[in-house]
Design a protein around this motif. Structure first.
Motif, short mmCIF file in Angstrom:
data_model
loop_
_atom_site.label_atom_id
_atom_site.label_comp_id
_atom_site.label_asym_id
_atom_site.label_seq_id
_atom_site.Cartn_x
_atom_site.Cartn_y
_atom_site.Cartn_z
N ASP A 1 0.85 -1.18 0.00
CA ASP A 1 0.00 0.00 0.00
C ASP A 1 0.89 1.24 0.00
OD1 ASP A 1 0.95 0.16 2.61
OD2 ASP A 1 -0.94 -0.46 3.52
N TRP A 2 0.25 2.40 -0.18
CA TRP A 2 0.99 3.64 -0.29
C TRP A 2 1.77 3.98 0.98
CZ3 TRP A 2 4.02 6.98 -1.92
CH2 TRP A 2 4.02 8.32 -1.55
N PRO A 3 1.19 3.84 2.18
CA PRO A 3 1.99 4.16 3.38
C PRO A 3 3.27 3.34 3.47
CG PRO A 3 -0.32 4.05 3.96
CD PRO A 3 -0.22 3.56 2.54
N SER A 4 3.22 2.04 3.18
CA SER A 4 4.43 1.23 3.27
C SER A 4 5.41 1.59 2.16
CB SER A 4 4.09 -0.26 3.23
OG SER A 4 3.49 -0.61 2.00
N ALA A 5 4.90 1.95 0.99
CA ALA A 5 5.79 2.38 -0.10
C ALA A 5 6.47 3.70 0.26
CB ALA A 5 5.01 2.52 -1.40
N ALA A 6 5.73 4.62 0.87
CA ALA A 6 6.33 5.90 1.28
C ALA A 6 7.45 5.67 2.29
CB ALA A 6 5.25 6.81 1.87
N GLU A 7 7.23 4.76 3.22
CA GLU A 7 8.28 4.46 4.20
C GLU A 7 9.51 3.88 3.51
OE1 GLU A 7 6.53 1.85 7.03
OE2 GLU A 7 5.18 3.37 7.87
N ALA A 8 9.29 3.01 2.51
CA ALA A 8 10.42 2.42 1.79
C ALA A 8 11.21 3.48 1.04
CB ALA A 8 9.92 1.34 0.82
N LEU A 9 10.51 4.45 0.44
CA LEU A 9 11.20 5.54 -0.27
C LEU A 9 12.02 6.39 0.69
CD1 LEU A 9 8.31 6.67 -2.65
CD2 LEU A 9 10.44 5.55 -3.35
N LEU A 10 11.45 6.70 1.83
CA LEU A 10 12.15 7.55 2.79
C LEU A 10 13.32 6.82 3.45
CD1 LEU A 10 9.08 9.32 4.41
CD2 LEU A 10 10.77 10.33 2.86
N ARG A 11 13.22 5.50 3.60
CA ARG A 11 14.34 4.72 4.16
C ARG A 11 15.44 4.49 3.13
NH1 ARG A 11 10.34 1.01 6.05
NH2 ARG A 11 11.03 -0.35 4.36
N GLY A 12 15.13 4.66 1.86
CA GLY A 12 16.10 4.35 0.81
C GLY A 12 16.02 2.91 0.35
N ASP A 13 14.96 2.18 0.74
CA ASP A 13 14.80 0.80 0.30
C ASP A 13 14.25 0.71 -1.11
OD1 ASP A 13 15.68 0.01 2.75
OD2 ASP A 13 13.72 -0.52 3.55
N ALA A 14 13.69 1.80 -1.61
CA ALA A 14 13.17 1.86 -2.97
C ALA A 14 13.61 3.19 -3.58
CB ALA A 14 11.65 1.74 -2.99
N ASP A 15 13.79 3.19 -4.91
CA ASP A 15 14.18 4.42 -5.61
C ASP A 15 12.97 5.20 -6.09
OD1 ASP A 15 17.01 3.84 -5.47
OD2 ASP A 15 16.66 2.31 -7.00
#
Length: 319
Positions: free
Chosen positions: A124-138
Motif C-alpha cells: 500500500d501507499w503508506p508502506s511504499a512511502a516508508e520504503a522511499l524515505l528509508r532508501g529501500d526503494a528508488d
C-alpha cells in the motif's frame, strides 16, 4: 573517516531484522562474524548502534545512522554498476496490486532499454512511502494521496495516468443489463471494498462524493476472491479500472460509469533529496506513453477526480 561498506551492510541487515542470527543468515555469514562487524563499526563511529539487552533494538544513534547507511549502500551499488558499464537498476515499489499497476509500467518502459527495474514488495501507499524515505526503494508507482502526520514529507510525485473505472456487478444485480451507469445509480447497492476501507482512499472518497452509504470491506486476498464475492452477492458492486484484466466469468458484468466518469490517478513518487540517475529517463518514458495513449485526458464537465488528485493535475498542467 572511511567507512567499510561491508560493515555498513552488516548494520543495515541487523537494523532490518533486529535479530543477529537472521541478519547473519541473510548475509550468508556466521553470527559471530556479523557481531564482530557491528562491534567494529561501533568502535569506528564511537557510538553504540544497538541495544542488546532484552532484545535487539536500535539506539538513538542507530536510528540517526540508518537512513544514511542505506543511502551509502545504494551509492556503492550504483558506483559498481557504473564501473562495470551495467545498466542502472531502479528499485521500483508498486501498490494497488488488484488494479494491475505493472501493465501501465510495462507500457511506459518498453522503449527504455537502458533502464532495468527491480520491483519491491510494497502493498500500500503508506508502506511504499516508508520504503522511499528509508532508501529501500528508488521510485514508487501507484495512487498517491496525503498521509496523516506528514508521513510523506520529503516525497515528490508526478501524475502520469488518469484511468476511467467501471462498476463491476454480478449478472443478477439489478443494473446488470445497463450499457452504462451514473455513480448516483449505485446508491442502493453496497460498495464491496477488497481491503479495510480506511486504507482505500479512492473508494472512500468515491462513496462519500456520490452518497454510497452501504459499504462493506474485507481482507485483500486477490482479484479472484474479490470477484467471487461480487458474483455471489447481487446487492454488491465494486470499482475496477476499465483497462485492468478481470478474471473471466460469464456471470460478471463490467459497466462503464458516466456523468461523471470517475478517474483513478496513477503517479510516480520518489524522495526529493535522493533522485535516482535514471529518474528523468523514467519520467520521459511515462510522458511519451501518456501522450501517445492520452493517459492524462481530463474534462471537468465529464470526469470526476478526488480533490487531492485534482490539485495534482492542476499543478501538472498549470491550470
Amino acid at each position: 573517516m572511511d567507512l567499510d561498506l561491508a560493515l555498513v551492510r552488516a548494520f543495515v541487515a541487523t537494523a532490518e531484522t533486529l535479530h543477529f542470527g537472521r541478519a547473519a543468515d541473510q548475509l550468508g555469514t556466521s553470527q559471530q562474524a556479523l557481531s564482530k562487524r557491528i562491534a567494529r563499526l561501533e568502535t569506528l563511529l564511537g557510538v553504540r548502534l544497538f541495544e542488546r539487552e532484552g532484545g535487539t533494538r536500535l539506539t538513538e544513534a542507530g536510528e540517526r545512522f540508518e537512513p544514511a547507511a542505506r543511502e551509502a549502500l545504494a551509492a556503492g551499488d550504483r558506483a559498481v554498476a557504473a564501473a562495470l558499464g551495467a545498466g542502472q537498476v531502479v528499485r521500483l515499489d508498486v501498490w494497488g496490486h488488484l488494479y494491475a499497476p505493472m501493465r501501465t509500467v510495462a507500457q511506459a518502459v518498453e522503449r527504455l532499454d537502458a533502464t532495468r527495474l527491480e520491483t519491491g514488495p510494497a502493498r500500500d501507499w503508506p508502506s511504499a512511502a516508508e520504503a522511499l524515505l528509508r532508501g529501500d526503494a528508488d521510485v514508487g508507482f501507484g495512487r498517491v494521496h496525503p498521509l496523516p502526520g506528514g508521513r510523506d514529507a520529503g516525497i515528490a510525485q508526478r501524475l502520469v495516468r488518469l484511468e476511467p473505472v467501471d462498476a463491476v456487478v454480478s449478472a443478477s444485480h439489478p443494473w446488470a443489463g445497463a450499457d452504462e451507469l451514473r455513480p448516483a445509480d449505485l446508491r442502493e447497492s453496497t460498495l464491496w471494498c477488497p481491503a479495510e476501507l480506511t486504507r482505500l482512499d479512492f473508494l472512500r472518497r468515491f462513496a462519500d462524493e456520490f452518497g454510497i452509504t452501504r459499504r462493506q470491506d474485507g481482507p485483500n486476498l486477490g482479484p479472484d476472491h474479490l470477484v467471487q464475492h461480487i458474483r455471489t452477492d447481487p446487492t454488491c458492486f465494486t470499482l475496477f479500472p476499465s483497462d485492468a484484466p478481470l478474471p473471466g466469468y460469464a456471470d460478471l458484468r463490467s459497466i462503464p460509469l458516466t456523468a461523471p466518469t470517475p478517474l483513478y490517478a496513477w503517479s510516480l513518487a520518489w524522495q526529493e533529496s535522493r533522485r535516482h540517475p535514471s529518474l528523468d529517463t523514467l519520467l520521459r518514458g511515462f510522458a511519451e506513453a501518456g501522450r501517445t495513449r492520452r493517459w492524462l485526458d481530463y474534462a471537468p464537465e465529464r470526469d470526476w477526480l478526488p480533490d487531492t488528485d485534482h490539485a495534482e493535475l492542476a499543478r501538472l498542467t498549470g491550470d
